[in-house]
Design an enzyme around this catalytic site. Structure first.
Site, mmCIF file in Angstrom:
data_model
loop_
_atom_site.group_PDB
_atom_site.id
_atom_site.type_symbol
_atom_site.label_atom_id
_atom_site.label_comp_id
_atom_site.label_asym_id
_atom_site.label_seq_id
_atom_site.Cartn_x
_atom_site.Cartn_y
_atom_site.Cartn_z
ATOM 1 C CB SER A 31 -0.863 0.060 1.270
ATOM 2 O OG SER A 31 -1.841 -0.912 1.238
ATOM 3 C CB ALA A 114 1.298 -0.594 4.606
ATOM 4 C CG MET A 211 -4.749 -7.135 6.489
ATOM 5 S SD MET A 211 -6.098 -6.071 5.954
ATOM 6 C CE MET A 211 -6.332 -5.050 7.420
ATOM 7 C CG HIS A 247 -6.696 2.196 3.064
ATOM 8 N ND1 HIS A 247 -5.817 1.133 3.164
ATOM 9 C CD2 HIS A 247 -6.538 2.684 1.816
ATOM 10 C CE1 HIS A 247 -5.168 0.989 2.027
ATOM 11 N NE2 HIS A 247 -5.597 1.912 1.190
HETATM 12 N N1 HPA Z 1 -3.343 -4.131 10.791
HETATM 13 C C1 HPA Z 1 -3.394 -4.968 9.746
HETATM 14 N N2 HPA Z 1 -2.951 -4.645 8.540
HETATM 15 C C2 HPA Z 1 -2.413 -3.436 8.366
HETATM 16 C C3 HPA Z 1 -2.309 -2.515 9.418
HETATM 17 C C4 HPA Z 1 -2.808 -2.889 10.708
HETATM 18 O O1 HPA Z 1 -2.768 -2.133 11.681
HETATM 19 N N3 HPA Z 1 -1.714 -1.412 8.907
HETATM 20 C C5 HPA Z 1 -1.460 -1.666 7.601
HETATM 21 N N4 HPA Z 1 -1.883 -2.880 7.270
#
Ligand code: HPA
Length: 276
Positions: A31, A114, A211, A247
């Site tokens: 991301s 990310a 994820m 997001h």
């Molecule tokens: N949790 C899960 N996936 C993510 C997060 C998070 O805090 N930040 C970016 N992807």
């Protein structure tokens, strides 16, 4: 030949018919980092939608194409946009691109993402070299094994190559880029975690949560691809910070640190290629 392997080969033949390029390193961009590919010496692109049987990513901030080109003098294929389990694809589809990039010729998988910071020491905008992982999503290897790619019961003792990790650490030192190190845990998403879930994954030994990535790294390891990964800590996970997650925040942080991240990736790719 199994149906699964046949499908993969069809994607490969589609690539061969459209692109004449042999990458050494495969990069997957997370991301907010997708525009890294726009800055390399591009020789060809291939939209996912033009590959027969290829899953097309729908996540915001993800483009949906392979970019072929050079980072310095290193031939690379870059996935601009990955496929996520939370989009509803079966795991087999989620890791199909990784398998395809191996067939294209890539010896190394370089993953970025990310992720939420779980470790109390981490700060928003930090980079974390992934030294191991916990995959809480289903294994992408469930189902009939693709014997053409790798063994039924692959060893996972060094998913992230020690040698490549050392190269990235040395590169970061040379560039004076601070680099954390830790364990990445993949949950399915798409919801962010509850404070209790974050506490749980910390107890399990995770430093960052996301994820993606872990399933891709399993598929790469299965095929004997060397893997290296860096997380951009785009936010502190729920409960670490008391602000609600969005997001937009993830994207914002990723955008803010992108120039430094790109510098680290570019130099790391070149230093890794020297050792191949
Ligand atoms: N949790 C899960 N996936 C993510 C997060 C998070 O805090 N930040 C970016 N992807």
């Amino acid at each position: 030949m199994s149906e699964r392997y046949e499908r993969l080969m069809k994607c490969y033949e589609c690539f061969k018919a459209k692109v004449d390029f042999t990458p050494k390193i495969a990069l997957i961009l997370g991301s907010g980092l997708g525009d890294y590919a726009d800055g390399i010496d591009i020789r060809a692109t291939l939209d996912y939608k033009n590959i027969e049987g290829f899953p097309v990513s729908t996540a915001p901030g993800h483009k949906g194409r392979f970019v072929f080109g050079y980072v310095g003098d290193v031939p690379v294929v870059v996935m601009q946009g990955r496929v996520h389990y939370y989009e509803g694809y079966p795991m087999e589809d989620v890791v199909l691109p990784v398998r395809l990039m191996k067939l294209m010729g890539a010896e190394v998988l370089f993953v970025t993402n990310a992720a939420g910071g779980v470790n109390w020491q981490f700060e928003c905008g930090d980079f974390m070299l992934i030294n191991d992982q916990i995959c809480m999503a289903p294994s992408p290897l469930i189902g009939e094994n693709l014997d053409e790619l790798g063994p039924r019961f692959p060893d996972m003792s060094e998913i992230y190559s020690k040698k490549l990790r050392d190269i990235v650490k040395k590169t970061a030192r040379e560039l004076d880029v601070p680099l954390r190190e830790g364990v990445y845990i993949q949950l399915t998403g798409p919801n962010y975690e509850s404070p209790s879930e974050v506490r749980m994954v910390r107890t399990l030994g995770a430093d960052a949560v996301g994820m993606s990535t872990a399933c891709e790294a399993i598929a790469a390891n299965h095929m004997g691809m060397k893997t290296v990964g860096i997380s951009c800590i785009s936010n502190l996970a729920c409960g670490v910070s008391n602000r609600p997650l969005s997001h937009a925040e993830v994207q914002e942080t990723a955008d803010r640190v992108a120039p430094l991240f790109k510098k680290l990736i570019t130099a790391s790719v070149q230093n890794i290629a020297k050792e191949l």
